[in-house]
Every structure is written in C-alpha cells, then in structure tokens.
Motif scaffolding. Structure first.
Motif, PDB file in Angstrom:
ATOM      1  N   LEU A 182       0.791  -1.224   0.000  1.00  0.00           N
ATOM      2  CA  LEU A 182       0.000   0.000   0.000  1.00  0.00           C
ATOM      3  C   LEU A 182       0.825   1.277   0.000  1.00  0.00           C
ATOM      4  N   VAL A 183       1.907   1.330   0.776  1.00  0.00           N
ATOM      5  CA  VAL A 183       2.561   2.623   0.987  1.00  0.00           C
ATOM      6  C   VAL A 183       3.985   2.719   0.453  1.00  0.00           C
ATOM      7  N   PHE A 184       4.480   1.667  -0.171  1.00  0.00           N
ATOM      8  CA  PHE A 184       5.831   1.728  -0.724  1.00  0.00           C
ATOM      9  C   PHE A 184       5.823   1.586  -2.241  1.00  0.00           C
ATOM     10  N   GLY A 185       6.872   2.133  -2.845  1.00  0.00           N
ATOM     11  CA  GLY A 185       7.080   1.966  -4.273  1.00  0.00           C
ATOM     12  C   GLY A 185       7.895   0.715  -4.531  1.00  0.00           C
ATOM     13  N   SER A 186       8.771   0.779  -5.518  1.00  0.00           N
ATOM     14  CA  SER A 186       9.543  -0.403  -5.900  1.00  0.00           C
ATOM     15  C   SER A 186      10.740  -0.631  -4.984  1.00  0.00           C
ATOM     16  N   LYS A 187      10.991  -1.881  -4.634  1.00  0.00           N
ATOM     17  CA  LYS A 187      12.171  -2.338  -3.896  1.00  0.00           C
ATOM     18  C   LYS A 187      12.444  -1.574  -2.597  1.00  0.00           C
ATOM     19  N   PRO A 188      11.498  -1.533  -1.668  1.00  0.00           N
ATOM     20  CA  PRO A 188      11.775  -0.876  -0.386  1.00  0.00           C
ATOM     21  C   PRO A 188      12.698  -1.718   0.487  1.00  0.00           C
ATOM     22  N   ARG A 189      13.365  -1.083   1.424  1.00  0.00           N
ATOM     23  CA  ARG A 189      14.168  -1.817   2.391  1.00  0.00           C
ATOM     24  C   ARG A 189      13.244  -2.588   3.341  1.00  0.00           C
ATOM     25  N   ARG A 190      13.659  -3.805   3.682  1.00  0.00           N
ATOM     26  CA  ARG A 190      12.864  -4.587   4.625  1.00  0.00           C
ATOM     27  C   ARG A 190      12.722  -3.872   5.962  1.00  0.00           C
ATOM     28  N   ALA A 191      13.791  -3.221   6.397  1.00  0.00           N
ATOM     29  CA  ALA A 191      13.763  -2.522   7.679  1.00  0.00           C
ATOM     30  C   ALA A 191      12.743  -1.393   7.670  1.00  0.00           C
ATOM     31  N   ASP A 192      12.579  -0.722   6.520  1.00  0.00           N
ATOM     32  CA  ASP A 192      11.608   0.366   6.432  1.00  0.00           C
ATOM     33  C   ASP A 192      10.178  -0.166   6.493  1.00  0.00           C
ATOM     34  N   VAL A 193       9.929  -1.258   5.795  1.00  0.00           N
ATOM     35  CA  VAL A 193       8.599  -1.870   5.833  1.00  0.00           C
ATOM     36  C   VAL A 193       8.278  -2.317   7.258  1.00  0.00           C
ATOM     37  N   ALA A 194       9.260  -2.931   7.920  1.00  0.00           N
ATOM     38  CA  ALA A 194       9.061  -3.390   9.292  1.00  0.00           C
ATOM     39  C   ALA A 194       8.793  -2.215  10.229  1.00  0.00           C
ATOM     40  N   SER A 195       9.478  -1.089  10.021  1.00  0.00           N
ATOM     41  CA  SER A 195       9.286   0.078  10.866  1.00  0.00           C
ATOM     42  C   SER A 195       7.892   0.658  10.703  1.00  0.00           C
ATOM     43  N   VAL A 196       7.427   0.761   9.469  1.00  0.00           N
ATOM     44  CA  VAL A 196       6.078   1.272   9.210  1.00  0.00           C
ATOM     45  C   VAL A 196       5.035   0.385   9.878  1.00  0.00           C
ATOM     46  N   ALA A 197       5.221  -0.939   9.759  1.00  0.00           N
ATOM     47  CA  ALA A 197       4.282  -1.881  10.374  1.00  0.00           C
ATOM     48  C   ALA A 197       4.312  -1.766  11.898  1.00  0.00           C
TER      49      ALA A 197
END
Length: 300
Positions: A182-197
């Motif tokens: 939903l909120v990221f574009g292409s190839k986000p860092r796993r750490a960033d996705v985890a932080s948002v969650a």
C-alpha cells in the motif's frame, strides 16, 4: 531529548527535540496517519546539526495519549500543533514539514490559525499529502476495483473504532505485507517496511479508525491561500497509491512559487524511500528562508 507536553484538554504528547535549543531555525516535523515520530528517523539523521528539530507523536499515535471519538479530527491536530508552537517555539525562524495527514494538519493550521501562520511560518514542506478529494482515492487500482478497494478501506477504519487489540491481535506479518503493497514503491528496504508496520501496531486502533474518517472528509484547498507568503516545497512519489501525484500538483497550483518535486518509482513513505533527497529539500528550504526577512513572533 524528550520532554513531556500536555495539551489544553489534558492529552499528553510525546515530543522529541534534537539540535541546539537556542538555534535560530526550528523545523517541526509532523508525521502521518498510523505512524509516529520515528517515520522521520532517516531524514533527521541527514539534517545539519545546527538545526533545532521538533517532532512529536500525534494524539492517538505512538506514545501520545489516545484520541477520543470527538478529538480524532484533523482540526484537533491543528490546534495541538498551534499549542506546541506557542509553547515550545515562541520565537525564531519556523519551518513546518508534514507527511500525509501531517501535511493536512498544517493546512488545517492555516485555516484555523491564520494569524499564527502569517506571523510565524516562513517555510512549509508538504510531503506525500493532499488538499482534498481523498474520498475518491482508488489506491492505484483501475475502475470499479479501485473504488471497491477504497470503500473496503473505509469500512475497515470503522471496524477499527470498535476494535480491541487484546481480543483480536493483528499479525505483524500480515501488517508488513499490507504496508509493503500500500505505501511503498519499488524495492523498499525490509527494515523500512518493518518500521512502518511496527508504528501502525503501536497506534491506538480506535484513534486510527477515527482519523481515517477525518482524512476522507479533508477539504482544505482554499485554506492554502494563507500559506502563499511562505516558501513552499511539495514532494511526492509518482507511485504513491494513497496520495497520487495529481494531489501534489493541486497543492502546488494553489501556491504560486511553490517548488514541486516528483520522485520516480517512490510510493507514499518518502521519508524512508527517499530520505536523502527529502533531507536535501528541507535543507534547501531552510537555507532559502534564512535569506528572507524574518517574521516576528506573535505579540512582539
């Protein structure tokens, strides 16, 4: 440095300050829906140390107090921001940066507190946000599929108002997967996705649901007129599903002289996906306001 801050209605807000307390420039960072002050971590790490930075958790988010059904509104967030400025930044050059609902909060501040904005705010950065039309977002999906997805999101928000985390805990893996799409574009860092969650899981469910409704009702295009004397930059990702690029263009159209910057391939979380570039734009904004005649503090 973290110092407690309590609003006039008794709601405690977590406020964090970095940089020298006596700096000439203060940058106030306002985060978005379901997130908290940590969403700006990567950006703050790249800002000049000479800048005083205030960031805080909006009510109902992070470590701040819960928002009641009556206070889960963008108007209330604007009033909280006005109080924070009056008590923590009573003088000096002031620049505001708001991501998503944080940008909407700044627009509501201009609408509800035009004198404060006219006298104090010298620069504004709108990051992945909108001045209206959020009720018609299709989440980047075509036709009736997109409209159906947006409708489902609004229904989910209503369920969150009655949700009890203890009775039905959200699964972190599912939250990460949803955030990734939903909120990221292409190839986000796993750490960033985890932080948002993680930040979403820290937000109070009922508050999150209430604010989603407030976002769908947000219409502040005319309020932008109060910000026409401020130096402004509008940042957006061209792969943003929540606040697509046309929303950024609508803001820029209302602010003559505003700089519009689009980031190819970036989604909604620009502070993580394009942290270096966002920090550069904020630094450029601060440099610009230093060369202009400073506004005076209220009552001066």
């Amino acid at each position: 440095m973290t110092r407690p801050f309590v609003t006039s209605d008794g709601t405690p807000l977590r406020v964090e300050q970095t940089g020298p307390a006596d700096a000439d420039d203060t940058l106030v960072l306002v985060h978005g829906w379901t997130q908290d002050h940590r969403s700006w971590d990567r950006v703050v790490a790249e800002l000049p140390r000479s800048i005083r930075v205030l960031r805080y958790d909006l009510r109902g988010h992070g470590e701040s107090g819960q928002a009641t059904p009556a206070t889960a509104t963008i108007d209330q967030l604007a009033d909280d921001l006005a109080e924070l400025i009056a008590r923590r930044v009573p003088e000096g050059r002031l620049v505001l940066a708001g991501h998503s609902m944080g940008g909407m909060t700044i627009m509501a501040l201009a609408d509800r507190h035009p004198e404060l904005v006219a006298n104090r705010v010298e620069g504004v950065a709108f990051v992945a946000t909108s001045c209206g039309g959020m009720n018609n977002i299709s989440l980047g999906l075509p036709g009736f599929v997109g409209r159906g997805a947006a409708k489902a999101e609004r229904r989910l928000a209503k369920l969150l108002v009655a949700y009890r985390r203890e009775a039905l805990p959200l699964r972190p893996g599912a939250v990460r997967a949803g955030a990734r799409w939903l909120v990221f574009g292409s190839k986000p860092r796993r750490a960033d996705v985890a932080s948002v969650a993680e930040q979403l899981l820290c937000a109070h469910p009922a508050s999150v649901g209430g604010f989603q409704n407030a976002i769908s009702l947000h219409e502040r295009r005319t309020a932008l007129a109060a910000l026409r004397t401020a130096t402004t930059v509008v940042l957006a990702g061209d792969a943003d599903r929540l606040c697509p690029a046309p929303h950024a263009r609508a803001i820029a159209d209302e602010l003559p002289g505003a700089r519009l910057v689009l980031f190819p391939g970036a989604g909604h979380m620009l502070q993580q996906e394009r942290a270096h570039e966002v920090a550069e734009q904020l630094g450029r904004l601060l440099t610009t306001v230093r060369t202009e005649k400073p506004k005076v503090a209220l009552g001066a």
